[in-house]
Scaffold this active site. Structure first.
Site, PDB file in Angstrom:
ATOM      1  N   ASP A  10       0.865  -1.178   0.000  1.00 39.26           N
ATOM      2  CA  ASP A  10       0.000   0.000   0.000  1.00 39.26           C
ATOM      3  C   ASP A  10       0.904   1.231   0.000  1.00 39.26           C
ATOM      4  O   ASP A  10       2.106   1.127   0.254  1.00 39.26           O
ATOM      5  CB  ASP A  10      -0.903  -0.001   1.250  1.00 39.26           C
ATOM      6  CG  ASP A  10      -1.853   1.187   1.280  1.00 39.26           C
ATOM      7  OD1 ASP A  10      -2.414   1.528   0.219  1.00 39.26           O
ATOM      8  OD2 ASP A  10      -2.025   1.806   2.344  1.00 39.26           O
ATOM      9  N   SER A  11       0.300   2.392  -0.235  1.00 33.76           N
ATOM     10  CA  SER A  11       1.071   3.636  -0.170  1.00 33.76           C
ATOM     11  C   SER A  11       1.556   3.903   1.255  1.00 33.76           C
ATOM     12  O   SER A  11       2.521   4.626   1.457  1.00 33.76           O
ATOM     13  CB  SER A  11       0.189   4.797  -0.613  1.00 33.76           C
ATOM     14  OG  SER A  11      -0.872   4.950   0.317  1.00 33.76           O
ATOM     15  N   CYS A  73      -4.401  -1.520  -2.030  1.00 32.57           N
ATOM     16  CA  CYS A  73      -4.544  -0.085  -2.247  1.00 32.57           C
ATOM     17  C   CYS A  73      -5.507   0.125  -3.415  1.00 32.57           C
ATOM     18  O   CYS A  73      -5.259  -0.372  -4.518  1.00 32.57           O
ATOM     19  CB  CYS A  73      -3.176   0.503  -2.576  1.00 32.57           C
ATOM     20  SG  CYS A  73      -3.217   2.252  -3.009  1.00 32.57           S
ATOM     21  N   GLU A 154      -2.673   8.637   8.562  1.00 34.65           N
ATOM     22  CA  GLU A 154      -1.238   8.301   8.662  1.00 34.65           C
ATOM     23  C   GLU A 154      -0.626   8.966   9.895  1.00 34.65           C
ATOM     24  O   GLU A 154       0.307   8.467  10.496  1.00 34.65           O
ATOM     25  CB  GLU A 154      -0.481   8.761   7.405  1.00 34.65           C
ATOM     26  CG  GLU A 154      -0.767   7.933   6.155  1.00 34.65           C
ATOM     27  CD  GLU A 154       0.023   6.616   6.097  1.00 34.65           C
ATOM     28  OE1 GLU A 154       1.129   6.544   6.650  1.00 34.65           O
ATOM     29  OE2 GLU A 154      -0.492   5.646   5.493  1.00 34.65           O
ATOM     30  N   CYS A 187     -11.021   2.934   0.016  1.00 33.60           N
ATOM     31  CA  CYS A 187      -9.616   3.223   0.329  1.00 33.60           C
ATOM     32  C   CYS A 187      -9.295   2.370   1.550  1.00 33.60           C
ATOM     33  O   CYS A 187     -10.083   2.337   2.503  1.00 33.60           O
ATOM     34  CB  CYS A 187      -9.428   4.702   0.644  1.00 33.60           C
ATOM     35  SG  CYS A 187      -7.784   5.097   1.282  1.00 33.60           S
ATOM     36  N   HIS A 189      -7.294   2.756   3.831  1.00 30.98           N
ATOM     37  CA  HIS A 189      -7.066   3.506   5.082  1.00 30.98           C
ATOM     38  C   HIS A 189      -8.383   3.709   5.848  1.00 30.98           C
ATOM     39  O   HIS A 189      -8.372   3.875   7.063  1.00 30.98           O
ATOM     40  CB  HIS A 189      -6.492   4.899   4.786  1.00 30.98           C
ATOM     41  CG  HIS A 189      -5.025   4.917   4.484  1.00 30.98           C
ATOM     42  ND1 HIS A 189      -4.494   4.427   3.334  1.00 30.98           N
ATOM     43  CD2 HIS A 189      -3.973   5.383   5.223  1.00 30.98           C
ATOM     44  CE1 HIS A 189      -3.175   4.602   3.350  1.00 30.98           C
ATOM     45  NE2 HIS A 189      -2.836   5.176   4.482  1.00 30.98           N
TER      46      HIS A 189
HETATM   47  N1  DGL Z   1      -4.809   3.155   0.927  1.00 30.36           N
HETATM   48  C1  DGL Z   1      -4.859   3.660  -0.369  1.00 30.36           C
HETATM   49  C2  DGL Z   1      -6.095   3.340  -1.157  1.00 30.36           C
HETATM   50  O1  DGL Z   1      -6.721   2.345  -0.861  1.00 30.36           O
HETATM   51  C3  DGL Z   1      -4.055   4.847  -0.777  1.00 30.36           C
HETATM   52  C4  DGL Z   1      -4.296   6.121  -0.124  1.00 30.36           C
HETATM   53  C5  DGL Z   1      -3.334   7.189  -0.582  1.00 30.36           C
HETATM   54  O2  DGL Z   1      -2.135   6.951  -0.565  1.00 30.36           O
HETATM   55  O3  DGL Z   1      -3.806   8.273  -0.953  1.00 30.36           O
HETATM   56  O4  DGL Z   1      -6.437   4.025  -2.075  1.00 30.36           O
END
Ligand code: DGL
Length: 270
Positions: A10-11, A73, A154, A187, A189
């Site tokens: 993931d990012s 992600c 984050e 997302c 996150h």
């Molecule tokens: N967790 C990520 C997603 O599902 C990326 C969020 C990001 O880096 O902006 O899109």
């Protein structure tokens, strides 16, 4: 049977939310995770940059001899799933959007009003709308980019007023005006703010991409007869920036102490 680890990336730390579900569902599987914490967020970056970062991570995971890559992600899944599959032809590569869209298409009906919240890149791609419509045309879909969620998460700004105000800023009008009754967390996150969402908008049905991808991993391993035979070593959590905050967040998300976790720094530019 295949005792090699599964690669997740993931990012940042969002992908860990899908690892929690995968570990519960498949406790024998070993995981190699890469969180690109030095370069997060991806969700407002250009597709070219996201592609370049993704290929570097894909190469790194293949070098770790993973049996499968899970793009934990949505932003990467929406941008370059096909390219990553082409770059790693020897192993299965799965993204988060198809499994989540499949579940949404299955459980929702024409009476439902479905909101998709995600990063700017994911929303602009219309990947969810396309996938859901393929399976179940005629559903009412509405999407909304919420770019401030990822940096706040984050940073660990979750269980407080700043996050609640940010949620209300993005979603109060969106949910009321579109009469949303189902929300797709597009997302990885966002499961970290699911409790806030449930408290602020009680009664909303939530579909989480992090949970759905764990089931997709199970299906794929079963199909290819690639389950691990037994627990074969520790999972490893790589990050391109190992800040104190990141380590604290991993501990919180996985519910483990630092001594129980193998956390490593990895700079992909070197
Ligand atoms: N967790 C990520 C997603 O599902 C990326 C969020 C990001 O880096 O902006 O899109």
């Amino acid at each position: 049977m295949d005792n090699r680890p599964i690669g997740f990336f993931d990012s940042g730390l969002g992908g860990l939310t899908s690892i929690v579900h995968t570990m519960k569902l498949l406790p024998r599987e070993r995981i190699i995770f890469f969180g690109d914490t030095a370069r997060t967020p991806y969700g407002s970056k250009s597709p070219e940059t996201i592609r370049q970062f993704t290929m570097q991570i894909g190469r790194f995971l293949v070098e770790q001899d993973v049996k499968m890559i899970v793009i934990a992600c949505n932003t990467v899944s929406a941008t370059c799933l096909t390219e990553l599959r082409q770059a790693c032809p020897a192993i299965p590569v799965i993204g988060v959007i198809s499994p989540t869209a499949k579940v949404a298409a299955k459980i929702c009906s024409e009476e439902d009003r479905i909101g998709i919240i995600a990063t700017k890149v994911t929303v602009k791609s219309n990947a969810y709308e396309r996938k859901i419509n393929e399976k179940h045309p005629g559903l009412h879909l509405f999407s909304k980019a919420c770019p401030a969620f990822v940096p706040l998460i984050e940073e660990g700004i979750i269980d407080n007023e700043i996050m609640d105000l940010t949620i209300r800023y993005y979603l109060d009008d969106f949910i009321r005006e579109n009469r949303i009754n189902t929300l797709i967390l597009g997302c990885t996150h966002y499961p970290l703010i699911a409790a806030n969402l449930k408290r602020i908008y009680p009664g909303l049905r939530i579909i989480s991409s992090s949970q759905e991808v764990a089931t997709a991993v199970q299906i794929e391993l079963k199909k290819r007869d690639m389950f691990a035979e037994a627990v074969s070593g520790e999972s490893v959590f790589y990050a391109s920036d190992l800040s104190e905050n990141y380590v604290n967040m991993i501990k919180m998300i996985l519910g483990k102490e630092e001594e129980e976790l193998d956390i490593k720094f990895k700079n992909l530019d070197i």
